[in-house]
Design a protein around this motif. Sequence first.
Motif, PDB file in Angstrom:
ATOM      1  N   GLU A 140      75.217  45.706  43.955  1.00 52.22           N
ATOM      2  CA  GLU A 140      76.542  45.535  44.547  1.00 52.22           C
ATOM      3  C   GLU A 140      77.146  46.871  44.969  1.00 52.22           C
ATOM      4  O   GLU A 140      77.906  46.939  45.941  1.00 52.22           O
ATOM      5  CB  GLU A 140      77.451  44.790  43.570  1.00 52.22           C
ATOM      6  N   SER A 141      76.815  47.934  44.252  1.00 48.06           N
ATOM      7  CA  SER A 141      77.269  49.268  44.644  1.00 48.06           C
ATOM      8  C   SER A 141      76.638  49.674  45.974  1.00 48.06           C
ATOM      9  O   SER A 141      77.317  50.253  46.846  1.00 48.06           O
ATOM     10  CB  SER A 141      76.902  50.276  43.559  1.00 48.06           C
ATOM     11  N   ARG A 142      75.356  49.378  46.132  1.00 46.35           N
ATOM     12  CA  ARG A 142      74.672  49.681  47.394  1.00 46.35           C
ATOM     13  C   ARG A 142      75.263  48.883  48.542  1.00 46.35           C
ATOM     14  O   ARG A 142      75.450  49.409  49.658  1.00 46.35           O
ATOM     15  CB  ARG A 142      73.176  49.371  47.238  1.00 46.35           C
ATOM     16  N   ILE A 143      75.604  47.626  48.295  1.00 46.26           N
ATOM     17  CA  ILE A 143      76.223  46.779  49.330  1.00 46.26           C
ATOM     18  C   ILE A 143      77.559  47.368  49.779  1.00 46.26           C
ATOM     19  O   ILE A 143      77.841  47.466  50.974  1.00 46.26           O
ATOM     20  CB  ILE A 143      76.409  45.339  48.801  1.00 46.26           C
ATOM     21  N   GLU A 144      78.383  47.764  48.809  1.00 49.80           N
ATOM     22  CA  GLU A 144      79.688  48.351  49.137  1.00 49.80           C
ATOM     23  C   GLU A 144      79.536  49.653  49.919  1.00 49.80           C
ATOM     24  O   GLU A 144      80.299  49.934  50.848  1.00 49.80           O
ATOM     25  CB  GLU A 144      80.488  48.598  47.850  1.00 49.80           C
ATOM     26  N   GLU A 145      78.540  50.438  49.549  1.00 47.82           N
ATOM     27  CA  GLU A 145      78.301  51.706  50.237  1.00 47.82           C
ATOM     28  C   GLU A 145      77.906  51.464  51.690  1.00 47.82           C
ATOM     29  O   GLU A 145      78.378  52.151  52.609  1.00 47.82           O
ATOM     30  CB  GLU A 145      77.201  52.472  49.517  1.00 47.82           C
ATOM     31  N   LEU A 146      77.051  50.480  51.917  1.00 47.48           N
ATOM     32  CA  LEU A 146      76.635  50.157  53.286  1.00 47.48           C
ATOM     33  C   LEU A 146      77.790  49.610  54.108  1.00 47.48           C
ATOM     34  O   LEU A 146      77.926  49.927  55.296  1.00 47.48           O
ATOM     35  CB  LEU A 146      75.485  49.149  53.259  1.00 47.48           C
ATOM     36  N   LYS A 147      78.639  48.806  53.506  1.00 42.05           N
ATOM     37  CA  LYS A 147      79.786  48.246  54.230  1.00 42.05           C
ATOM     38  C   LYS A 147      80.769  49.334  54.654  1.00 42.05           C
ATOM     39  O   LYS A 147      81.385  49.253  55.716  1.00 42.05           O
ATOM     40  CB  LYS A 147      80.493  47.211  53.360  1.00 42.05           C
ATOM     41  N   LYS A 148      80.908  50.353  53.808  1.00 41.01           N
ATOM     42  CA  LYS A 148      81.860  51.430  54.106  1.00 41.01           C
ATOM     43  C   LYS A 148      81.324  52.434  55.111  1.00 41.01           C
ATOM     44  O   LYS A 148      82.054  52.926  55.975  1.00 41.01           O
ATOM     45  CB  LYS A 148      82.240  52.159  52.814  1.00 41.01           C
ATOM     46  N   HIS A 149      80.024  52.761  54.991  1.00 46.63           N
ATOM     47  CA  HIS A 149      79.496  53.881  55.772  1.00 46.63           C
ATOM     48  C   HIS A 149      78.330  53.502  56.685  1.00 46.63           C
ATOM     49  O   HIS A 149      77.807  54.371  57.393  1.00 46.63           O
ATOM     50  CB  HIS A 149      79.028  54.996  54.827  1.00 46.63           C
ATOM     51  N   GLY A 150      77.944  52.250  56.700  1.00 42.22           N
ATOM     52  CA  GLY A 150      76.751  51.878  57.460  1.00 42.22           C
ATOM     53  C   GLY A 150      76.974  51.617  58.930  1.00 42.22           C
ATOM     54  O   GLY A 150      76.022  51.500  59.705  1.00 42.22           O
ATOM     55  N   GLY A 151      78.225  51.497  59.359  1.00 42.30           N
ATOM     56  CA  GLY A 151      78.490  51.218  60.761  1.00 42.30           C
ATOM     57  C   GLY A 151      78.265  49.761  61.105  1.00 42.30           C
ATOM     58  O   GLY A 151      78.170  48.899  60.227  1.00 42.30           O
ATOM     59  N   ASP A 152      78.156  49.489  62.393  1.00 41.03           N
ATOM     60  CA  ASP A 152      78.040  48.106  62.876  1.00 41.03           C
ATOM     61  C   ASP A 152      76.651  47.761  63.386  1.00 41.03           C
ATOM     62  O   ASP A 152      76.475  46.770  64.102  1.00 41.03           O
ATOM     63  CB  ASP A 152      79.059  47.859  63.995  1.00 41.03           C
ATOM     64  N   LYS A 153      75.661  48.548  63.063  1.00 39.04           N
ATOM     65  CA  LYS A 153      74.314  48.291  63.556  1.00 39.04           C
ATOM     66  C   LYS A 153      73.770  46.980  62.975  1.00 39.04           C
ATOM     67  O   LYS A 153      74.026  46.638  61.835  1.00 39.04           O
ATOM     68  CB  LYS A 153      73.391  49.446  63.179  1.00 39.04           C
ATOM     69  N   ALA A 154      72.981  46.300  63.812  1.00 44.53           N
ATOM     70  CA  ALA A 154      72.403  45.025  63.384  1.00 44.53           C
ATOM     71  C   ALA A 154      71.478  45.212  62.186  1.00 44.53           C
ATOM     72  O   ALA A 154      71.430  44.377  61.276  1.00 44.53           O
ATOM     73  CB  ALA A 154      71.637  44.385  64.533  1.00 44.53           C
ATOM     74  N   SER A 155      70.773  46.328  62.154  1.00 47.23           N
ATOM     75  CA  SER A 155      69.841  46.583  61.048  1.00 47.23           C
ATOM     76  C   SER A 155      70.587  46.729  59.717  1.00 47.23           C
ATOM     77  O   SER A 155      70.099  46.304  58.666  1.00 47.23           O
ATOM     78  CB  SER A 155      69.030  47.849  61.324  1.00 47.23           C
ATOM     79  N   VAL A 156      71.783  47.342  59.793  1.00 44.54           N
ATOM     80  CA  VAL A 156      72.598  47.497  58.589  1.00 44.54           C
ATOM     81  C   VAL A 156      73.101  46.135  58.112  1.00 44.54           C
ATOM     82  O   VAL A 156      73.091  45.835  56.913  1.00 44.54           O
ATOM     83  CB  VAL A 156      73.778  48.454  58.842  1.00 44.54           C
ATOM     84  N   ALA A 157      73.558  45.301  59.047  1.00 44.06           N
ATOM     85  CA  ALA A 157      74.036  43.958  58.697  1.00 44.06           C
ATOM     86  C   ALA A 157      72.928  43.139  58.055  1.00 44.06           C
ATOM     87  O   ALA A 157      73.157  42.405  57.083  1.00 44.06           O
ATOM     88  CB  ALA A 157      74.556  43.251  59.943  1.00 44.06           C
ATOM     89  N   ASP A 158      71.712  43.285  58.570  1.00 45.62           N
ATOM     90  CA  ASP A 158      70.569  42.566  57.991  1.00 45.62           C
ATOM     91  C   ASP A 158      70.280  43.046  56.571  1.00 45.62           C
ATOM     92  O   ASP A 158      69.976  42.258  55.670  1.00 45.62           O
ATOM     93  CB  ASP A 158      69.321  42.753  58.862  1.00 45.62           C
ATOM     94  N   GLU A 159      70.374  44.367  56.371  1.00 45.30           N
ATOM     95  CA  GLU A 159      70.129  44.927  55.043  1.00 45.30           C
ATOM     96  C   GLU A 159      71.184  44.469  54.042  1.00 45.30           C
ATOM     97  O   GLU A 159      70.881  44.151  52.893  1.00 45.30           O
ATOM     98  CB  GLU A 159      70.104  46.454  55.134  1.00 45.30           C
ATOM     99  N   ILE A 160      72.439  44.416  54.507  1.00 45.04           N
ATOM    100  CA  ILE A 160      73.524  43.937  53.638  1.00 45.04           C
ATOM    101  C   ILE A 160      73.279  42.490  53.234  1.00 45.04           C
ATOM    102  O   ILE A 160      73.427  42.118  52.065  1.00 45.04           O
ATOM    103  CB  ILE A 160      74.889  44.086  54.337  1.00 45.04           C
TER     104      ILE A 160
END
Length: 322
Positions: A15-35
């Motif tokens: 869940e910490s990794r998920i929050e980190e990606l939501k804050k700093h991962g941007g709007d890329k499709a690859s990031v959304a898939d990882e989340i």
Amino acid sequence: MHKYLDFEKPIAELESRIEELKKHGGDKASVADEIARLETRAQETLKDTYRKLSRWQKTQVARHASRPHFSDYVGYLVEDFTPLAGDRAFGEDEAIVGGLARLRGRSIMLIGHEKGADTASRVKHNFGMANPEGYRKAIRLMELAERFQLPVVTLVDTPGAYPGRGAEERGQAEAIATCTEKCLALGAPIVAVIVGEGGSGGAVALAAANKVLMLEHAVYSVISPEGCASILWKDAQGKGESKAPDAAEAMKISADDLIGLGVVDGVVPEPVGGAHRDAALAAERLGDAIEAAIEELAPLSADQLRRHRRDKFLAIGRSGVV
């Protein structure tokens, strides 16, 4: 910020990794898939972890700092709650709160332990450990409910009654015994729910009811696991490996144990990850269970209610289950 228990570390990392990606991962499709992938994995890990909790882990969940307490359930469950204070003999005790309320349109008397949610409120409510005046207040409110034929609903969440010198001087044992007796003799229906810890006589005094329910991850026992360990193994907290987990296993304190032994009448499922993860859903399920129990008891006369309680408690331990 969510407070994680020791056994929840894998969930915390995901869940910490998920929050980190939501804050700093941007709007890329690859990031959304990882989340999305991590959220699915976190939910599966959460389900798997809570599906096989040990009795000691359930004790930790029952004590979770964010677990809903009496005041939370008042907000979610009932309307027009009117607190009634004092025992008319000594004073007010903040560890037990009670008053008139409406549960889904039905007038009830709601009584329960309040532990508090932060340092100030925990001190104010004495961590849910009641003094004699708390139990005498509960007796007064039960008698009021009987006079007006209102169902009594109790929410139990205490490590035990307060063992201080002043409490003993004011008759703690007598107050607990008299409150238990009042529950058993009351001519109005009583539904008790163990919502967190149900510890010792301090819990039984509000749980000698027609229907005794438990939340899925609540615990109910004659003594805390730590107290049991200190007696059986001379276990001192902080000195070597604690025996409290062994005591919890031996005492069979979980809801599944106690419904099998006939000590409780029903188990209310909690949201995945415990009531502290979704208090509103936990309260809704609790409300459904309480409403069903009251409906079942409503047709019974005062004498039938007393006989129902008597037969229920005399039957415990006679089923041959050990």
